[in-house]
Design an enzyme around this catalytic site. Structure first.
Site, PDB file in Angstrom:
ATOM      1  N   LYS A 114       0.734  -1.166  -0.074  1.00 15.92           N
ATOM      2  CA  LYS A 114       0.129  -0.067   0.086  1.00 15.92           C
ATOM      3  C   LYS A 114       0.787   1.226  -0.077  1.00 15.92           C
ATOM      4  O   LYS A 114       0.302   2.271  -0.513  1.00 15.92           O
ATOM      5  CB  LYS A 114      -1.112   0.080   0.893  1.00 15.92           C
ATOM      6  CG  LYS A 114      -1.940  -0.956   1.103  1.00 15.92           C
ATOM      7  CD  LYS A 114      -3.281  -0.806   1.921  1.00 15.92           C
ATOM      8  CE  LYS A 114      -4.367  -1.738   1.475  1.00 15.92           C
ATOM      9  NZ  LYS A 114      -5.480  -1.681   2.509  1.00 15.92           N
ATOM     10  N   LYS A 196      -4.052 -11.402  -6.317  1.00 13.33           N
ATOM     11  CA  LYS A 196      -5.313 -11.496  -5.786  1.00 13.33           C
ATOM     12  C   LYS A 196      -6.367 -10.541  -6.031  1.00 13.33           C
ATOM     13  O   LYS A 196      -5.749  -9.410  -6.364  1.00 13.33           O
ATOM     14  CB  LYS A 196      -5.437 -11.582  -4.051  1.00 13.33           C
ATOM     15  CG  LYS A 196      -5.445 -10.114  -3.468  1.00 13.33           C
ATOM     16  CD  LYS A 196      -5.800 -10.228  -2.149  1.00 13.33           C
ATOM     17  CE  LYS A 196      -5.895  -8.851  -1.619  1.00 13.33           C
ATOM     18  NZ  LYS A 196      -6.669  -8.647  -0.459  1.00 13.33           N
ATOM     19  N   LYS A 199     -10.631  -5.368  -4.128  1.00 14.92           N
ATOM     20  CA  LYS A 199     -11.577  -4.405  -4.566  1.00 14.92           C
ATOM     21  C   LYS A 199     -11.020  -2.674  -4.851  1.00 14.92           C
ATOM     22  O   LYS A 199     -11.630  -2.217  -5.552  1.00 14.92           O
ATOM     23  CB  LYS A 199     -12.650  -4.144  -3.564  1.00 14.92           C
ATOM     24  CG  LYS A 199     -12.193  -4.009  -2.079  1.00 14.92           C
ATOM     25  CD  LYS A 199     -13.387  -3.990  -1.204  1.00 14.92           C
ATOM     26  CE  LYS A 199     -13.270  -4.403   0.163  1.00 14.92           C
ATOM     27  NZ  LYS A 199     -12.258  -3.749   1.158  1.00 14.92           N
TER      28      LYS A 199
HETATM   29  P1  ATP Z   1      -8.701  -3.655  -0.380  1.00 18.66           P
HETATM   30  O1  ATP Z   1      -8.151  -3.913  -1.914  1.00 18.66           O
HETATM   31  O2  ATP Z   1      -9.405  -2.255  -0.373  1.00 18.66           O
HETATM   32  O3  ATP Z   1      -7.451  -3.675   0.412  1.00 18.66           O
HETATM   33  P2  ATP Z   1      -9.513  -6.230  -0.376  1.00 18.66           P
HETATM   34  O4  ATP Z   1     -10.322  -6.613  -1.457  1.00 18.66           O
HETATM   35  O5  ATP Z   1      -8.236  -6.779  -0.193  1.00 18.66           O
HETATM   36  O6  ATP Z   1      -9.630  -4.593   0.051  1.00 18.66           O
HETATM   37  P3  ATP Z   1     -10.243  -6.343   2.675  1.00 18.66           P
HETATM   38  O7  ATP Z   1     -11.311  -5.350   3.051  1.00 18.66           O
HETATM   39  O8  ATP Z   1      -8.798  -6.202   2.975  1.00 18.66           O
HETATM   40  O9  ATP Z   1     -10.398  -6.612   0.878  1.00 18.66           O
HETATM   41  O10 ATP Z   1     -10.611  -7.981   2.880  1.00 18.66           O
HETATM   42  C1  ATP Z   1     -11.939  -8.273   3.437  1.00 18.66           C
HETATM   43  C2  ATP Z   1     -11.904  -9.773   3.514  1.00 18.66           C
HETATM   44  O11 ATP Z   1     -12.067 -10.484   2.420  1.00 18.66           O
HETATM   45  C3  ATP Z   1     -10.725 -10.213   4.277  1.00 18.66           C
HETATM   46  O12 ATP Z   1     -11.228 -11.626   5.070  1.00 18.66           O
HETATM   47  C4  ATP Z   1      -9.886 -10.890   3.163  1.00 18.66           C
HETATM   48  O13 ATP Z   1      -8.900 -11.887   3.494  1.00 18.66           O
HETATM   49  C5  ATP Z   1     -10.906 -11.405   2.316  1.00 18.66           C
HETATM   50  N1  ATP Z   1     -10.465 -11.577   0.642  1.00 18.66           N
HETATM   51  C6  ATP Z   1     -10.082 -10.189  -0.037  1.00 18.66           C
HETATM   52  N2  ATP Z   1      -9.747 -10.508  -1.273  1.00 18.66           N
HETATM   53  C7  ATP Z   1      -9.908 -11.736  -1.360  1.00 18.66           C
HETATM   54  C8  ATP Z   1      -9.581 -12.798  -2.249  1.00 18.66           C
HETATM   55  N3  ATP Z   1      -9.085 -12.183  -3.591  1.00 18.66           N
HETATM   56  N4  ATP Z   1      -9.884 -14.106  -2.273  1.00 18.66           N
HETATM   57  C9  ATP Z   1     -10.095 -14.543  -1.069  1.00 18.66           C
HETATM   58  N5  ATP Z   1     -10.430 -13.773   0.129  1.00 18.66           N
HETATM   59  C10 ATP Z   1     -10.297 -12.207  -0.157  1.00 18.66           C
END
Ligand code: ATP
Ligand code: LTN
Length: 332
Positions: A114, A196, A199
């Protein structure tokens, strides 16, 4: 009757949720809520470690709550609340900061990622993110924390901090364990299947958002990157694109990976991608409709948050006052 064990998890109300969040987080919570005493938070304090538009942040907070409920998380069974409604999170975070080393935080993968992505705003909060997360978990004495693979490192730090504090004083915090599932723990980006699905990714074609309509979902799957060769086989090393699509399909169709492979044996990539897209789109449509219905009922959503905040504050307050006593804060 045995006391139920406590389970804690949270999602940040940033951007729209992707199917990665849905599969990696919310669908697991559904089963867990039957067995555990669950706290599911909306982590808006974590969200502001990256600059947010205030009106959007407010809106997304309710969107996320509505989504939790639309997915089947039941406010009668679980405590659903907004992190900033419980001041103990910030208070415990401060104390835990004094049990955390700067070097440890600088080494966190998410912090490094980040910081690179938001080089103009590498703020203290971004670095402190794992400590706030430890405070979240430890306040509720949670035994279990269901999260995706990407959060493993943060969970380790939460355990280290808990143990450090317990060793320095006397047992105070439950040392939490992560619950990581095998299939679906990591859904990857459709355009870059080594990464991965996130969002906040730059290329919106790489992520399927829960808010995407059917045409958008199908278009994105049609454009998904596949691999050389033509066989539809699960092999994450050599066929990351196809394997990711098989994982997505198996989760959304409720089938095992080998059943998923069998469904497409002898078929081409084009048919495969279309079928995965349709399966996902059909599952998302009713969710979106229910979420929209709930968002229109703000009074109900507010009542859920109010009850959640009261319950969370009660539990969190008990842990915080134990901590304050142990560290020698004068009590009046
Ligand atoms: P950002 O991109 O804003 O960092 P993010 O998509 O990584 O967000 P988080 O809010 O950090 O999402 O995560 C919320 C939950 O979703 C966590 O339990 C995280 O492990 C899970 N998660 C996020 N992305 C994935 C993915 N690609 N596959 C499986 N689980 C995920
Ligand atoms: N950082 C987490 C969200 C989160 C969380 C938590 C998860 C904030 N506090 C406490 C589990 C427990 C993430 O999934 N990105």
């Amino acid at each position: 009757m045995d006391e139920k064990k406590t389970l804690y998890s949270a999602i940040q109300p940033t951007n729209n949720l992707t199917i990665g969040n849905y599969v990696g987080a919310i669908t697991n919570w559904l089963k867990l809520q039957e067995e555990y005493d669950c706290y599911f938070a909306i982590a808006n304090m974590h969200a502001i470690t990256v600059r947010q538009d205030p009106a959007e942040l407010r809106r997304k907070t309710l969107d996320l709550l509505a989504l939790y409920i639309a997915c089947g998380i039941d406010p009668a069974k679980c405590c659903l609340y907004v992190q900033s409604h419980v001041p103990a999170h910030a208070e415990l975070c401060w104390v835990l900061n004094t049990f955390t080393y700067v070097g440890e935080m600088e080494r966190m993968t998410q912090f490094k990622d980040k910081s690179a992505r938001h080089a103009e705003n590498v703020n203290m909060g971004l670095m402190d993110y794992p400590v706030l997360m430890a405070a979240d978990i430890l306040l509720y004495q949670a035994q279990y924390v269901p999260v995706g693979e990407d959060q493993r490192q943060h969970l380790e730090i939460a355990r280290d901090i808990a143990q450090r504090f317990n060793n320095a004083y006397s047992p105070t915090f439950t040392v939490p364990e992560g619950l990581f599932l095998k299939v679906g723990a990591k859904i990857n980006d459709l355009q870059d299947p080594q990464k991965k699905m996130s969002k906040s990714c730059e290329n919106p074609n790489g992520s399927i958002f829960l808010s995407d309509d059917k045409d958008t979902v199908i278009r994105k799957f049609k454009r998904a990157v596949t691999d050389s060769g033509s066989e539809i086989k699960y092999d994450p090393e050599n066929k990351p694109g196809v394997s990711n699509l098989l994982t997505i399909y198996s989760v959304f169709a409720g089938k095992s990976i080998s059943e998923a492979e069998a469904d497409f044996s002898g078929k081409g990539y084009g048919d495969f991608k279309l079928a995965v897209g349709e399966t996902v789109a059909d599952r998302l449509a009713p969710l979106r409709a229910e979420q929209a219905r709930l968002i229109a009922d703000k009074e109900y959503l507010d009542s859920v948050l109010k009850a959640g905040a009261e319950r969370a504050a009660h539990t969190a307050g008990r842990t915080l006052s134990k901590v304050y006593k142990k560290i020698g804060f004068y009590q009046i």
